[in-house]
Write an enzyme that holds these catalytic residues in place. Structure first.
Site, PDB file in Angstrom:
ATOM      1  N   ASP A   1      -8.386   4.026  -3.691  1.00 27.98           N
ATOM      2  CA  ASP A   1      -7.445   3.059  -3.118  1.00 27.98           C
ATOM      3  C   ASP A   1      -6.777   2.292  -4.256  1.00 27.98           C
ATOM      4  O   ASP A   1      -7.325   1.305  -4.759  1.00 27.98           O
ATOM      5  CB  ASP A   1      -8.167   2.096  -2.178  1.00 27.98           C
ATOM      6  CG  ASP A   1      -7.202   1.180  -1.442  1.00 27.98           C
ATOM      7  OD1 ASP A   1      -5.983   1.269  -1.686  1.00 27.98           O
ATOM      8  OD2 ASP A   1      -7.658   0.364  -0.617  1.00 27.98           O
TER       9      ASP A   1
ATOM     10  N   CYS B   1       0.803  -1.221   0.000  1.00 27.33           N
ATOM     11  CA  CYS B   1       0.000   0.000   0.000  1.00 27.33           C
ATOM     12  C   CYS B   1       0.837   1.273   0.000  1.00 27.33           C
ATOM     13  O   CYS B   1       0.461   2.266  -0.641  1.00 27.33           O
ATOM     14  CB  CYS B   1      -0.968  -0.003   1.179  1.00 27.33           C
ATOM     15  SG  CYS B   1      -0.165  -0.021   2.808  1.00 27.33           S
TER      16      CYS B   1
ATOM     17  N   HIS C   1      -2.970   0.933   6.712  1.00 24.55           N
ATOM     18  CA  HIS C   1      -3.163   1.040   5.266  1.00 24.55           C
ATOM     19  C   HIS C   1      -2.973   2.501   4.853  1.00 24.55           C
ATOM     20  O   HIS C   1      -3.141   3.429   5.654  1.00 24.55           O
ATOM     21  CB  HIS C   1      -4.573   0.567   4.900  1.00 24.55           C
ATOM     22  CG  HIS C   1      -4.779   0.353   3.435  1.00 24.55           C
ATOM     23  ND1 HIS C   1      -3.973  -0.434   2.661  1.00 24.55           N
ATOM     24  CD2 HIS C   1      -5.721   0.857   2.575  1.00 24.55           C
ATOM     25  CE1 HIS C   1      -4.387  -0.438   1.415  1.00 24.55           C
ATOM     26  NE2 HIS C   1      -5.450   0.345   1.335  1.00 24.55           N
TER      27      HIS C   1
END
Length: 649
Positions: A476, A416, A460
């Site tokens: 995302d 991430c 995250h």
């Protein structure tokens, strides 16, 4: 004739020394489990070596001084020469491990135990969980038992042998006598919203969200499966894939690291939000972080007490969270968020370091020429590229000078941090305002307590892009990776030992449910809950004066009860005489009490003459009492005391 030396000035007998050392070891254990593994192992080895070398005689003074200096230097070196709670506790543990080197007399043993009792209380500076409480209670109980043994060993006259059961009862009785005062203090002593004095922060960094992010810097955090927060929902519950726990917003980028902008953090008002259904109402129980940042479901629409929303609509507590804290929040997915972006913020959201990542800039300019003014088309094109060509893995090389170019065009694999950093850079290079958001994603439902656990390993990072008419929109890029291109996940690395397989069994659920109950009933009992603890009885909130009055009353009753119980034992210290007098009082209540001038056997025979059934038991008991009291002919005094207490007329 010179007076013989008393045990106070002599050396320890083997039994008393063993008691003192075992109690010290238990006290030390409660503190060692809170220290780094290497430091704890070294201190434990030092304690064992010191005890073995000084078993027969104390180590020489110069050697003890040299060892102390070496130990202090070693602890400070391991802790990085930074003083904090953990450094202070490590120094305390090291000095306690060295203390047996000078323990040769009863006075030394009492000093050792007095020093050792600081260790379990110091452990609460680092952790206040139930395991720490259990080990601390065992250490304190062992210390009191050892002090009882030393008191018997230094008595001027020989003392009858005391069994472990009797010693446990003696110490347990003292603890029970003090329990009411402890509970009165916990419930009624006025608590303060913030401490009266500062406690130094921990010198060792604790894994948790930070106000900076660099690709590859979260591996330690993502390997920590401890809970970061526990969440109880009231009403609607979002799906796990909707659980984006929004934390800090990072604006500034230097080519390697994203940081929270101090300038934007000073802006007062959070932008308006147009929320849509559903609305999520929930309470978070957040583990200590010693920071002020909070997280909330994207996007919070209410501000809990003792917190505020900054310009980026991130929750920030008014005080550092040094203990378990509770926060009641409401959130809802936004339909429009900050649709008017002032020029200074737009400039900040487009800023990139000069001279870095030329291939990314060239690609972004090409996409802009082809898309024209269609910003959503550029976002979709980037996500399609990720879905087609990129993979997810934790096995990534260290970034070079042009980190984004290397990720987008050479490696095309990462996690991430890499995806959010590269995506945000690509958007800025194409003229779309963008920023990085750090927080947590997902959660795990505990079947016992019907609440959700968000772990530190759920950390995250994602992006937010600013689009006309919509404002800031969450994107995302990591979630865009195709499932068949996920090569290496954290659960794969952890396996069945500490990973998700372990955490989804009933044993973990039950253990975490107990820990949550402990946090709720004990650690979460703060000033606000104390003021409203009598709300169920219809009473108004308790201010400091009412709490002070309740505490004074409860403490007075508790101290009075303690004084009465202790004085009751002081009036007659001999347990045999106490049991005998209690037996006489029971007979006196039915008119068969012993006269002051009446010997024990004469009284028993008088009772037997009128009540043969009672006399059949009382006469042998009186005979045993007379032999034990006046002829010392009974060896098992505890059995006689027990029989006297059990007999009822």
């Amino acid at each position: 004739m010179a007076k013989a030396a008393t045990p106070r000035a002599g050396t320890l007998d083997a039994g008393s020394r063993l008691w003192a050392l075992l109690a010290t070891g238990l006290c030390l254990l409660a503190l060692l489990i809170q220290l780094p593994a290497g430091v704890a192992a070294g201190i434990g080895a030092l304690a064992v070596a010191t005890t073995a070398l000084s078993w027969r005689r104390a180590l020489p003074g110069p050697l003890r001084l040299l060892l102390a200096l070496l130990i202090i230097g070693a602890v400070l070196a391991v802790m990085g020469m930074r003083f904090g709670r953990d450094t202070g506790c490590a120094l305390l543990a090291a000095m306690l491990a060295l203390k047996p080197a000078e323990t040769v007399s009863l006075r030394d043993a009492r000093s050792l135990l007095g020093f050792a009792l600081f260790a379990p209380f110091s452990a609460f500076l680092l952790d206040q969980g139930p395991l720490t409480l259990l080990l601390a209670a065992l250490g304190v109980a062992a210390g009191l038992l050892a002090l009882s043994q030393l008191a018997d060993a230094e008595a001027d006259a020989p003392m009858p042998r005391v069994s472990l059961r009797q010693r446990l009862w003696r110490v347990g009785r003292l603890l029970l006598i003090g329990l009411p005062l402890m509970l009165a203090t916990f419930w009624f002593f006025p608590r303060f919203p913030s401490p009266l004095w500062g406690v130094p922060e921990r010198a060792l960094a604790q894994p948790g969200l930070s106000d900076r992010m660099s690709p590859g810097g979260w591996l330690d955090l993502m390997a920590d499966d401890n809970p970061a927060l526990r969440v109880q929902f009231f009403g609607a519950v979002p799906r796990p894939e909707e659980m984006y726990w929004r934390g800090l917003v990072l604006w500034d980028y230097d080519g390697r690291e994203w940081t929270r902008s101090p300038w934007i953090a000073t802006l007062p008002a959070a932008p308006a939000v147009s929320a849509q259904a559903p609305r999520w109402d929930y309470e978070m129980m957040v583990e200590p972080t010693e920071q002020r940042w909070l997280v909330a479901l994207d996007l919070p629409v209410s501000t809990p007490a003792d917190a505020q929303l900054d310009r980026d609509r991130a929750l920030v507590a008014t005080q550092p969270m040094n203990g378990v804290t509770r926060w009641r929040v409401a959130s809802a997915p936004p339909s429009r968020f900050d649709t008017r972006l002032p020029a200074p913020l737009r400039e900040r959201a487009l800023a990139l370091p000069a001279g870095l990542n030329p291939r990314t800039h060239a690609l972004a300019q090409q996409w802009r020429r082809e898309a024209g003014g269609d910003d959503p088309a550029i976002v979709r094109r980037a996500l399609e590229w990720i879905r087609r060509d990129f993979g997810y893995t934790l096995d990534t090389p260290l970034p070079g000078r042009d980190a984004v170019d290397e990720f987008l065009f050479d490696q095309q694999r990462g996690y991430c941090e890499h995806f959010s950093s590269a995506f945000t850079t690509l958007m800025r290079a194409s003229g779309i305002p963008a920023r990085v958001v750090v927080g947590y994603a997902g959660g795990y439902r505990n079947r016992f307590g019907d609440y959700w656990i968000v772990r530190k390993m759920d950390a995250h990072a994602w992006s937010e892009v600013w689009l006309p008419q919509r404002g800031w929109v969450r994107v995302d890029p990591t979630a865009a990776v195709a499932p068949e291109r996920i090569f290496d996940t954290l659960e794969d690395r952890l396996g069945a030992d500490t990973g998700a397989v372990f955490q989804r069994n009933p044993l973990f659920d039950a253990g975490d449910w107990l820990r949550r109950g402990w946090n709720d009933l004990v650690l979460g009992f703060d000033a606000r809950r104390q003021q409203h603890m009598l709300r169920a009885l219809g009473l108004p909130p308790l201010d400091a004066s009412r709490l002070g009055a309740l505490f004074a009353l409860a403490a007075l009753l508790a101290v009075g009860a303690m004084a009465w119980l202790l004085a009751r034992g002081e009036r007659e210290r001999d347990p045999l005489l106490r049991a005998w007098h209690a037996l006489g009082a029971r007979y006196a209540r039915i008119g068969l009490g012993r006269q002051p001038h009446e010997p024990a056997l004469d009284w028993a025979r008088r009772v037997a003459a009128s009540h043969p059934a009672a006399g059949a038991v009382l006469v042998p008991l009186s005979q045993r009492f007379a032999e034990a009291r006046y002829a010392a002919a009974v060896s098992d005094i505890p059995a006689l005391v027990r029989d006297l207490r059990r007999h009822r007329p």
